[in-house]
Design a protein around this motif. Structure first.
Motif, PDB file in Angstrom:
ATOM      1  N   ASN A 142      19.196  46.428   6.950  1.00  0.00           N
ATOM      2  CA  ASN A 142      20.118  47.440   7.461  1.00  0.00           C
ATOM      3  C   ASN A 142      20.559  47.068   8.873  1.00  0.00           C
ATOM      4  OD1 ASN A 142      20.165  49.967   5.526  1.00  0.00           O
ATOM      5  ND2 ASN A 142      18.029  49.270   5.611  1.00  0.00           N
ATOM      6  N   VAL A 143      21.693  47.603   9.244  1.00  0.00           N
ATOM      7  CA  VAL A 143      22.215  47.448  10.606  1.00  0.00           C
ATOM      8  C   VAL A 143      22.208  48.828  11.253  1.00  0.00           C
ATOM      9  CG1 VAL A 143      24.143  46.722  12.043  1.00  0.00           C
ATOM     10  CG2 VAL A 143      23.647  45.503   9.914  1.00  0.00           C
ATOM     11  N   PHE A 144      21.418  48.976  12.306  1.00  0.00           N
ATOM     12  CA  PHE A 144      21.307  50.242  13.021  1.00  0.00           C
ATOM     13  C   PHE A 144      21.801  50.048  14.455  1.00  0.00           C
ATOM     14  CE2 PHE A 144      17.609  51.131   9.994  1.00  0.00           C
ATOM     15  CZ  PHE A 144      18.427  51.862   9.130  1.00  0.00           C
ATOM     16  N   PRO A 145      23.101  50.081  14.676  1.00  0.00           N
ATOM     17  CA  PRO A 145      23.642  49.802  16.013  1.00  0.00           C
ATOM     18  C   PRO A 145      23.606  51.025  16.926  1.00  0.00           C
ATOM     19  CG  PRO A 145      25.435  50.220  14.491  1.00  0.00           C
ATOM     20  CD  PRO A 145      24.167  50.299  13.687  1.00  0.00           C
ATOM     21  N   THR A 146      23.635  50.777  18.204  1.00  0.00           N
ATOM     22  CA  THR A 146      23.804  51.811  19.222  1.00  0.00           C
ATOM     23  C   THR A 146      24.863  51.340  20.215  1.00  0.00           C
ATOM     24  OG1 THR A 146      22.044  50.893  20.616  1.00  0.00           O
ATOM     25  CG2 THR A 146      21.422  52.610  19.040  1.00  0.00           C
ATOM     26  N   ILE A 147      25.730  52.247  20.607  1.00  0.00           N
ATOM     27  CA  ILE A 147      26.787  51.954  21.571  1.00  0.00           C
ATOM     28  C   ILE A 147      26.883  53.115  22.553  1.00  0.00           C
ATOM     29  CG2 ILE A 147      29.229  51.417  21.919  1.00  0.00           C
ATOM     30  CD1 ILE A 147      29.336  50.495  19.009  1.00  0.00           C
ATOM     31  N   THR A 148      26.842  52.829  23.822  1.00  0.00           N
ATOM     32  CA  THR A 148      27.022  53.852  24.854  1.00  0.00           C
ATOM     33  C   THR A 148      28.078  53.377  25.842  1.00  0.00           C
ATOM     34  OG1 THR A 148      25.237  52.928  26.219  1.00  0.00           O
ATOM     35  CG2 THR A 148      24.655  54.678  24.669  1.00  0.00           C
ATOM     36  N   ALA A 149      28.879  54.309  26.329  1.00  0.00           N
ATOM     37  CA  ALA A 149      29.947  53.970  27.269  1.00  0.00           C
ATOM     38  C   ALA A 149      30.148  55.103  28.260  1.00  0.00           C
ATOM     39  CB  ALA A 149      31.251  53.695  26.526  1.00  0.00           C
ATOM     40  N   ALA A 150      30.467  54.755  29.488  1.00  0.00           N
ATOM     41  CA  ALA A 150      30.760  55.739  30.531  1.00  0.00           C
ATOM     42  C   ALA A 150      31.827  55.178  31.450  1.00  0.00           C
ATOM     43  CB  ALA A 150      29.502  56.086  31.323  1.00  0.00           C
ATOM     44  N   LEU A 151      32.775  56.020  31.819  1.00  0.00           N
ATOM     45  CA  LEU A 151      33.883  55.598  32.685  1.00  0.00           C
ATOM     46  C   LEU A 151      34.202  56.703  33.672  1.00  0.00           C
ATOM     47  CD1 LEU A 151      36.191  53.547  33.323  1.00  0.00           C
ATOM     48  CD2 LEU A 151      37.603  54.871  31.719  1.00  0.00           C
ATOM     49  N   GLN A 152      34.318  56.352  34.950  1.00  0.00           N
ATOM     50  CA  GLN A 152      34.718  57.294  35.982  1.00  0.00           C
ATOM     51  C   GLN A 152      35.937  56.746  36.707  1.00  0.00           C
ATOM     52  OE1 GLN A 152      32.404  57.962  39.693  1.00  0.00           O
ATOM     53  NE2 GLN A 152      32.372  60.117  39.077  1.00  0.00           N
ATOM     54  N   GLN A 153      37.023  57.527  36.681  1.00  0.00           N
ATOM     55  CA  GLN A 153      38.268  57.135  37.331  1.00  0.00           C
ATOM     56  C   GLN A 153      38.556  58.096  38.470  1.00  0.00           C
ATOM     57  OE1 GLN A 153      40.406  54.444  36.722  1.00  0.00           O
ATOM     58  NE2 GLN A 153      41.340  55.148  38.624  1.00  0.00           N
ATOM     59  N   THR A 154      38.666  57.565  39.677  1.00  0.00           N
ATOM     60  CA  THR A 154      38.971  58.369  40.861  1.00  0.00           C
ATOM     61  C   THR A 154      40.451  58.246  41.170  1.00  0.00           C
ATOM     62  OG1 THR A 154      36.740  58.004  41.741  1.00  0.00           O
ATOM     63  CG2 THR A 154      38.434  58.771  43.280  1.00  0.00           C
ATOM     64  N   PHE A 155      41.178  59.351  41.028  1.00  0.00           N
ATOM     65  CA  PHE A 155      42.624  59.339  41.283  1.00  0.00           C
ATOM     66  C   PHE A 155      42.937  59.592  42.751  1.00  0.00           C
ATOM     67  CE2 PHE A 155      42.006  60.743  36.879  1.00  0.00           C
ATOM     68  CZ  PHE A 155      42.753  59.800  36.203  1.00  0.00           C
ATOM     69  N   SER A 156      42.096  60.393  43.405  1.00  0.00           N
ATOM     70  CA  SER A 156      42.260  60.700  44.823  1.00  0.00           C
ATOM     71  C   SER A 156      40.922  61.176  45.344  1.00  0.00           C
ATOM     72  CB  SER A 156      43.340  61.773  45.018  1.00  0.00           C
ATOM     73  OG  SER A 156      42.876  63.030  44.559  1.00  0.00           O
ATOM     74  N   PRO A 157      40.773  61.339  46.665  1.00  0.00           N
ATOM     75  CA  PRO A 157      39.502  61.857  47.171  1.00  0.00           C
ATOM     76  C   PRO A 157      39.133  63.223  46.612  1.00  0.00           C
ATOM     77  CG  PRO A 157      40.774  60.882  48.952  1.00  0.00           C
ATOM     78  CD  PRO A 157      41.666  60.908  47.752  1.00  0.00           C
TER      79      PRO A 157
END
Length: 273
Positions: A67-82
């Motif tokens: 079997n294939v038991f994958p895990t994927i995690t992702a996080a993104l933070q975008q700062t447009f202004s202060p």
């Protein structure tokens, strides 16, 4: 941009693979997990994507040993202004180990499950008031077409916090949630539920990395063919952190539960590290 490759190999043995009272079956499980982490560290964009393949072989099953038991995690933070920023997170997992699929340990049978959790939050600073609007979605699916169970859970909410004086912070929040459970194995838990949650807290800073305070909440939930549930809670809490980023938060309080003509009062406690 940075990339960090990873590789893990694990061996597991059990004398009761199916967690049955009789006819125990031994199993050797070998897991090879190549993967990696891709990191973005820009002036206004920060993020990370991590993945692991989870290539698994079991000796106990008579078929479908691999079997294939994958895990994927992702996080993104975008700062447009202060004052304005956007944060996105997502986590995907597929496995058959009940330890990963049931955090309370109530389910001991091995069954394939797929879970995915997504969240999006916008934070905006208005003068000295920090506001946030967010949405969270989680999907949990178990079994196949003959004994499957699907649960989709959604939360949309908003919060605002501001500083009062030099050392006090006041926070207010509201959440609306709705979920739907379906499938042949859902049973009495099937159907749609909705809920409302109101929270408020006052915290006082007691040191550079510590604070104490009081928080309260009211929660209302509507369930299929059941009376509405009402829960009130008042708790005292404290937090302590280290410059490295590690922090500990603990709380102790009283909760009142009501449903129809039934009610109960209990002590609540929560700790997060």
């Amino acid at each position: 941009f940075e990339f960090f490759p990873t590789l893990s190999v694990s061996e597991q043995w059990t004398d009761n693979f199916n967690f049955t009272a009789t006819n125990h079956q031994t199993n050797y499980r070998t897991t090879v997990s190549p993967g990696g982490s891709f990191v973005i560290n820009g002036p206004t964009t920060r993020g990370v994507i991590s993945s692991s393949a989870g290539l698994t072989y079991d000796t106990a099953p008579s078929s479908s040993n691999f079997n294939v038991f994958p895990t994927i995690t992702a996080a993104l933070q975008q700062t447009f202004s202060p004052r304005l920023s956007l944060t996105l997170t997502d986590s995907y997992s597929r496995n058959n180990n009940p330890t990963y699929g049931d955090q309370f340990g109530l389910n001991r049978q091995r069954q394939d499950f797929t879970s995915n959790s997504f969240s999006a939050a916008i934070t905006y600073l208005i003068d000295i008031v920090t506001t946030q609007a967010y949405y969270r979605n989680s999907l949990y699916y178990t079994g196949g077409s003959s004994n499957g169970n699907n649960t989709i859970f959604n939360v949309i909410g908003a919060s605002a916090s501001t500083q009062v004086g030099l050392y006090n912070t006041v926070t207010l929040g509201y959440e609306f949630s709705w979920s739907d459970t379906s499938g042949t194995s859902a049973g009495i838990n099937s159907g749609k539920t909705t809920g409302n949650l109101v929270t408020a807290s006052v915290a006082r800073q007691t040191g550079t990395y510590s604070s104490v305070g009081i928080q309260g909440s009211y929660q209302q939930a509507t369930q299929p063919n059941e009376d509405d549930v009402h829960i009130w809670n008042v708790s005292l809490f404290s937090t302590y952190g280290f410059p490295s980023g590690l922090s500990l938060c603990t709380s102790l309080g009283v909760s009142q539960f009501e449903q129809g003509d039934q009610s109960s009062t209990g002590i609540t406690s929560n700790s997060n590290l």
